[in-house]
Design an enzyme around this catalytic site. Structure first.
Site: not given
Ligand code: GDG
Length: 473
Positions: A155, A363
């Site tokens: 990821h 990222d």
């Molecule tokens: C890893 C990789 C890759 C955030 N705050 C809250 C919340 N979130 C949700 C967001 C989004 C998810 O969490 C975060 O996903 P990201 O992709 O932005 O980042 P990582 O957590 O670092 O994820 C990344 C991912 O895996 C998938 O392959 O894209 O590069 O680092 O969905 O909306 N959700 C809730 N409350 C929050 O306060 N419910």
């Protein structure tokens, strides 16, 4: 039809009201709910001693979770996974440290999880393993005689060979990754870094159709950019628009423009630089004073890893300093909220805002960028300001793409986004919705699993042929 077993470090909380804030958990859960199957991994609990998995069925998903001992947690999770691999894979060698004992713990936990999973595996299951905590997991299963197809999806970014080589056991890790039948990355650049490592080190060769022959195995190495369900997100964003929290924010804005950011509190997300670029906007364009606010939601994660405590302090300091410098009695430039929110509520907040500000220093993909676009009202959409170092930048042609190390450029992009005419906003939004629909989360899952089924059959035939040729030679 064979059963799908998903393996990841952490299985998302199954209880209602405990939202998972993390891209992997959200992506995997949505993907697995549709197909059904087993999700195996750590429960998030610290156990006094290792014990067999707890099995819990909900709908068509069976959760099989295990506890970790304190020592396992410290060495495997807090140590090698999050204090060595995470920073290095995000190009932060300066924050990375290596400890042999922790690496030994990482290998030990991988082996013990594999042993526990083996008891659950049926001969026709297919196994899909996720992320950097489990690079050697297939090697461990193979050592136990498991012959099922095993795929791996990373990821986070895979670093270029020069950076990968700073992790002392780099070759052992890459070699063990070659025990998978398919190794998937978020972007073509990540895939290329892995192939470069293999080829430049003379560990193997790449043939047609992304097949790598290395360390006596054939595996497919390809990019499978993770997606979202844009239409479901658009619907939720609209439906939750009436919630009290959303109405309160709208009222508090009193016609001001809103810039929204949501990230786990992580140094890879570029939060400090983001605040500073916003500060630069206020410095360069005083006309915006009192007319725009930045809302940053950053739920804490890994707060017992030291580097995460530091980023939290830095960020609190920066928000306080900038607010102290510019705030007026009736206007706070930055609202920094260090807590988790319900996911659908976040989508509704995105829809209220004029700018999505997503500027990680590195990222893998960044789902927030995609969610921001999907949440918008097509008739009056907000503008996405996006880092060039997020995997999502390759896929969102309508974003204003910035270099997060260039504060002036980010400030200019914010100003351009805040002033962008409606027709341009609509055109950019439409340019992004089409690829989001085309490459949604089902496409990610189905493409990966189709390749895994295909390659596992083909490579077992090839390997048998190679072995027969070796015997008769
Ligand atoms: C890893 C990789 C890759 C955030 N705050 C809250 C919340 N979130 C949700 C967001 C989004 C998810 O969490 C975060 O996903 P990201 O992709 O932005 O980042 P990582 O957590 O670092 O994820 C990344 C991912 O895996 C998938 O392959 O894209 O590069 O680092 O969905 O909306 N959700 C809730 N409350 C929050 O306060 N419910």
């Amino acid at each position: 039809m064979s059963r799908l077993i998903v393996v990841s470090n952490r299985v998302a909380p199954t209880q209602e009201g405990r939202p998972a804030a993390g891209g992997l958990a959200i992506g995997v859960l949505d993907a697995l709910k549709e197909t059904g199957g087993v999700w195996f991994g750590w429960s998030g609990e610290i156990a006094a001693e290792p014990s067999p998995p707890v099995i819990e069925k909900q709908g068509n998903v069976t959760y099989a979770t295990v506890g970790l001992t304190k020592r396992d947690y410290d060495q495997y999770y807090r140590g090698f996974s999050n204090a060595t691999l995470w920073p290095t894979f995000h190009y932060r060698n300066d924050l990375s440290r290596y400890d042999r004992q922790e690496y030994a713990g990482y290998l030990r936990v991988n082996a013990s999880l594999a042993q526990q999973l083996k008891e659950l595996v049926r001969p026709d299951d297919i196994i899909w393993v996720h992320d950097y905590h489990l690079l050697p997991f297939a090697r461990c299963l193979r050592d136990l005689g498991v012959k099922n197809p095993i795929g791996f999806f990373l990821h986070i970014p895979f670093p270029v060979p020069e950076v990968m080589r700073t992790v002392p056991p780099h070759e052992e890790l890459v070699k063990s990754m070659c025990s998978y039948d398919v190794v998937g990355f978020q972007t073509d650049a990540d895939r290329q870094s892995f192939v470069d490592y293999i080829e430049r080190g003379n560990h193997g060769t790449l043939s047609d159709e992304n097949m790598v022959h290395a360390y006596g195995r054939f595996l497919k190495v390809a990019a499978y950019p993770i997606g979202i369900y844009p239409d479901a997100i658009a619907k939720a964003a609209e439906q939750y628009g009436d919630r009290k929290a959303v109405r309160s924010l709208r009222d508090a804005m009193r016609g001001r423009k809103l810039i929204m950011s949501v990230d786990r509190l992580d140094y890879s997300k570029g939060l400090v630089e983001r605040f500073q670029a916003f500060e630069r906007l206020l410095l360069n364009a005083p006309g915006w004073h009192g007319r725009v606010s930045l809302v940053q939601i950053a739920p804490p994660t890994r707060s017992d890893v030291q580097t995460y405590q530091r980023i939290r302090q830095n960020l609190e300091g920066e928000a306080g300093r900038i607010n102290g410098r510019f705030a007026q009695l009736d206007w706070t430039p930055i609202q920094y909220l260090n807590r988790k929110y319900e996911r659908n509520l976040l989508m509704a907040l995105f829809r209220q805002s004029q700018v999505g500000y997503v500027t990680p220093l590195r990222d893998g993909m960044n789902l927030v960028a995609k969610e921001y676009v999907a949440s918008q009202d097509p008739a009056d959409p907000g503008v996405l300001v996006l880092s060039q170092f997020a995997g999502a930048a390759e896929q969102l042609p309508g974003a204003l793409v910035v270099n997060p190390f260039d504060l002036s450029q980010m400030a200019e992009a914010l100003e351009r986004a805040l002033s962008m005419p409606l027709a341009e906003r609509q055109a950019r939004h439409a340019d992004m919705m089409a690829p989001l629909r085309e490459n949604n989360l089902s496409v990610w899952r189905d493409t990966f699993l189709a390749d895994l089924r295909h390659v596992a059959t083909a490579s077992s035939v090839t390997e048998k042929a190679v072995k027969r040729a070796d015997v008769t030679a």
